[in-house]
Design a protein around this motif. Sequence first.
Motif, PDB file in Angstrom:
ATOM      1  N   ASN A  70      44.528  43.856  46.864  1.00  0.00           N
ATOM      2  CA  ASN A  70      43.160  44.127  46.451  1.00  0.00           C
ATOM      3  C   ASN A  70      43.021  45.626  46.190  1.00  0.00           C
ATOM      4  O   ASN A  70      43.732  46.440  46.778  1.00  0.00           O
ATOM      5  CB  ASN A  70      42.144  43.671  47.499  1.00  0.00           C
ATOM      6  CG  ASN A  70      42.161  44.527  48.747  1.00  0.00           C
ATOM      7  OD1 ASN A  70      43.169  44.625  49.428  1.00  0.00           O
ATOM      8  ND2 ASN A  70      41.044  45.159  49.050  1.00  0.00           N
ATOM      9  N   TYR A  96      31.942  47.532  51.905  1.00  0.00           N
ATOM     10  CA  TYR A  96      31.694  46.155  51.483  1.00  0.00           C
ATOM     11  C   TYR A  96      32.881  45.662  50.664  1.00  0.00           C
ATOM     12  O   TYR A  96      33.654  46.454  50.110  1.00  0.00           O
ATOM     13  CB  TYR A  96      30.374  45.992  50.722  1.00  0.00           C
ATOM     14  CG  TYR A  96      30.345  46.508  49.313  1.00  0.00           C
ATOM     15  CD1 TYR A  96      30.631  45.673  48.228  1.00  0.00           C
ATOM     16  CD2 TYR A  96      29.975  47.825  49.042  1.00  0.00           C
ATOM     17  CE1 TYR A  96      30.574  46.140  46.929  1.00  0.00           C
ATOM     18  CE2 TYR A  96      29.912  48.302  47.742  1.00  0.00           C
ATOM     19  CZ  TYR A  96      30.209  47.451  46.698  1.00  0.00           C
ATOM     20  OH  TYR A  96      30.163  47.916  45.413  1.00  0.00           O
ATOM     21  N   HIS A  97      32.989  44.355  50.612  1.00  0.00           N
ATOM     22  CA  HIS A  97      34.109  43.724  49.899  1.00  0.00           C
ATOM     23  C   HIS A  97      33.552  42.702  48.918  1.00  0.00           C
ATOM     24  O   HIS A  97      32.649  41.918  49.253  1.00  0.00           O
ATOM     25  CB  HIS A  97      35.048  43.028  50.883  1.00  0.00           C
ATOM     26  CG  HIS A  97      36.220  42.356  50.234  1.00  0.00           C
ATOM     27  ND1 HIS A  97      37.309  43.055  49.749  1.00  0.00           N
ATOM     28  CD2 HIS A  97      36.461  41.046  49.973  1.00  0.00           C
ATOM     29  CE1 HIS A  97      38.166  42.209  49.226  1.00  0.00           C
ATOM     30  NE2 HIS A  97      37.680  40.983  49.343  1.00  0.00           N
ATOM     31  N   VAL A  98      34.083  42.724  47.709  1.00  0.00           N
ATOM     32  CA  VAL A  98      33.678  41.778  46.668  1.00  0.00           C
ATOM     33  C   VAL A  98      34.753  40.699  46.555  1.00  0.00           C
ATOM     34  O   VAL A  98      35.856  40.956  46.056  1.00  0.00           O
ATOM     35  CB  VAL A  98      33.483  42.490  45.313  1.00  0.00           C
ATOM     36  CG1 VAL A  98      33.034  41.485  44.254  1.00  0.00           C
ATOM     37  CG2 VAL A  98      32.468  43.618  45.444  1.00  0.00           C
ATOM     38  N   ASP A  99      34.449  39.531  47.059  1.00  0.00           N
ATOM     39  CA  ASP A  99      35.442  38.454  47.058  1.00  0.00           C
ATOM     40  C   ASP A  99      35.869  38.066  45.648  1.00  0.00           C
ATOM     41  O   ASP A  99      37.049  37.790  45.396  1.00  0.00           O
ATOM     42  CB  ASP A  99      34.874  37.222  47.775  1.00  0.00           C
ATOM     43  CG  ASP A  99      34.735  37.434  49.275  1.00  0.00           C
ATOM     44  OD1 ASP A  99      35.530  38.216  49.823  1.00  0.00           O
ATOM     45  OD2 ASP A  99      33.831  36.827  49.882  1.00  0.00           O
ATOM     46  N   ARG A 100      34.921  38.049  44.729  1.00  0.00           N
ATOM     47  CA  ARG A 100      35.209  37.595  43.372  1.00  0.00           C
ATOM     48  C   ARG A 100      36.315  38.420  42.714  1.00  0.00           C
ATOM     49  O   ARG A 100      37.233  37.896  42.093  1.00  0.00           O
ATOM     50  CB  ARG A 100      33.940  37.659  42.526  1.00  0.00           C
ATOM     51  CG  ARG A 100      34.123  37.194  41.078  1.00  0.00           C
ATOM     52  CD  ARG A 100      32.852  37.401  40.263  1.00  0.00           C
ATOM     53  NE  ARG A 100      32.548  38.812  40.090  1.00  0.00           N
ATOM     54  CZ  ARG A 100      31.555  39.457  40.703  1.00  0.00           C
ATOM     55  NH1 ARG A 100      30.773  38.811  41.544  1.00  0.00           N
ATOM     56  NH2 ARG A 100      31.349  40.741  40.498  1.00  0.00           N
ATOM     57  N   ASP A 101      36.235  39.743  42.882  1.00  0.00           N
ATOM     58  CA  ASP A 101      37.212  40.655  42.283  1.00  0.00           C
ATOM     59  C   ASP A 101      38.280  41.107  43.275  1.00  0.00           C
ATOM     60  O   ASP A 101      39.227  41.806  42.893  1.00  0.00           O
ATOM     61  CB  ASP A 101      36.504  41.881  41.712  1.00  0.00           C
ATOM     62  CG  ASP A 101      35.460  41.512  40.672  1.00  0.00           C
ATOM     63  OD1 ASP A 101      35.738  40.597  39.879  1.00  0.00           O
ATOM     64  OD2 ASP A 101      34.378  42.130  40.665  1.00  0.00           O
ATOM     65  N   ASN A 102      38.094  40.753  44.550  1.00  0.00           N
ATOM     66  CA  ASN A 102      38.988  41.194  45.610  1.00  0.00           C
ATOM     67  C   ASN A 102      39.064  42.718  45.679  1.00  0.00           C
ATOM     68  O   ASN A 102      40.134  43.306  45.851  1.00  0.00           O
ATOM     69  CB  ASN A 102      40.397  40.605  45.441  1.00  0.00           C
ATOM     70  CG  ASN A 102      41.153  40.542  46.761  1.00  0.00           C
ATOM     71  OD1 ASN A 102      40.550  40.510  47.833  1.00  0.00           O
ATOM     72  ND2 ASN A 102      42.470  40.543  46.695  1.00  0.00           N
ATOM     73  N   ASP A 103      37.897  43.352  45.527  1.00  0.00           N
ATOM     74  CA  ASP A 103      37.787  44.811  45.596  1.00  0.00           C
ATOM     75  C   ASP A 103      37.096  45.217  46.894  1.00  0.00           C
ATOM     76  O   ASP A 103      36.156  44.548  47.346  1.00  0.00           O
ATOM     77  CB  ASP A 103      36.983  45.356  44.416  1.00  0.00           C
ATOM     78  CG  ASP A 103      37.719  45.211  43.094  1.00  0.00           C
ATOM     79  OD1 ASP A 103      38.962  45.097  43.122  1.00  0.00           O
ATOM     80  OD2 ASP A 103      37.052  45.224  42.046  1.00  0.00           O
ATOM     81  N   THR A 104      37.566  46.328  47.481  1.00  0.00           N
ATOM     82  CA  THR A 104      37.000  46.853  48.712  1.00  0.00           C
ATOM     83  C   THR A 104      36.470  48.257  48.471  1.00  0.00           C
ATOM     84  O   THR A 104      37.148  49.090  47.854  1.00  0.00           O
ATOM     85  CB  THR A 104      38.048  46.876  49.836  1.00  0.00           C
ATOM     86  OG1 THR A 104      38.517  45.531  50.068  1.00  0.00           O
ATOM     87  CG2 THR A 104      37.463  47.427  51.122  1.00  0.00           C
TER      88      THR A 104
END
Length: 232
Positions: A70, A96-104
């Motif tokens: 990620n 925060y973490h964006v599950d859709r893009d797997n970005d932290t």
Amino acid sequence: MRHPFALILAFFATTSFAQTTIKARDILNEINEGAPVAYKNATIEGYLDLTDLRNRRHAGPSFDFFSIGNDVYESTVEGPLTFINCTFTDDVIAYYHVDRDNDTFIAHFEDDVVFQNCTFEGKSEFKYSEFERNATFSGSVFHHEANFKYAEFSDAPDFSNTRFRDNANFKYAGFPEGASFQSSTFMQLANFKYTKFRTPLNIQNIQFRGVEDFKYTKVDGQSFTTYLLKNR
């Protein structure tokens, strides 16, 4: 040369006090401009998202246990933050973490961070944050989960007289210079699993009214239970 904290106190004398309600976006503008942020007796409205600063950079990919990568983006609060007797009506976000893009997205702190006698009515996320100098949360109240999982404190943070009404997550956090939780109260889960402390550690008059987890917690390299037996 005057100490930075003395400059902040002087700053208090001429600004911030005249206002009682502050917009979070105005605080973010101050941070982006490199100004010291200092407020007392104020209500902060809006999401204080410290992960989306002007200096945000792509820190590169990281990989979990399953080798799933990620992208990590880091912002840095370069100047001091000082909030005394303030109320945050919305979330204070340093992770925060964006599950859709797997970005932290993570925020780190280069200077002193003071949240003294403050009330957090929304979420407070400091997961993975690095505090390079003093961090003070003494006398504050967290109404929702206080998330300090994996946080690293370079100096001994002050959580004395702090009330955690919801879960307090310090799992895997590092306290290499000690910490104070004197007279703090944990109403729900106090999660210190895998946490690493160094002394001095002040837990005098600490109260656990929910469930506490000190499994695999270390103090000076020894188990938390051994530390308690030696310091009864």
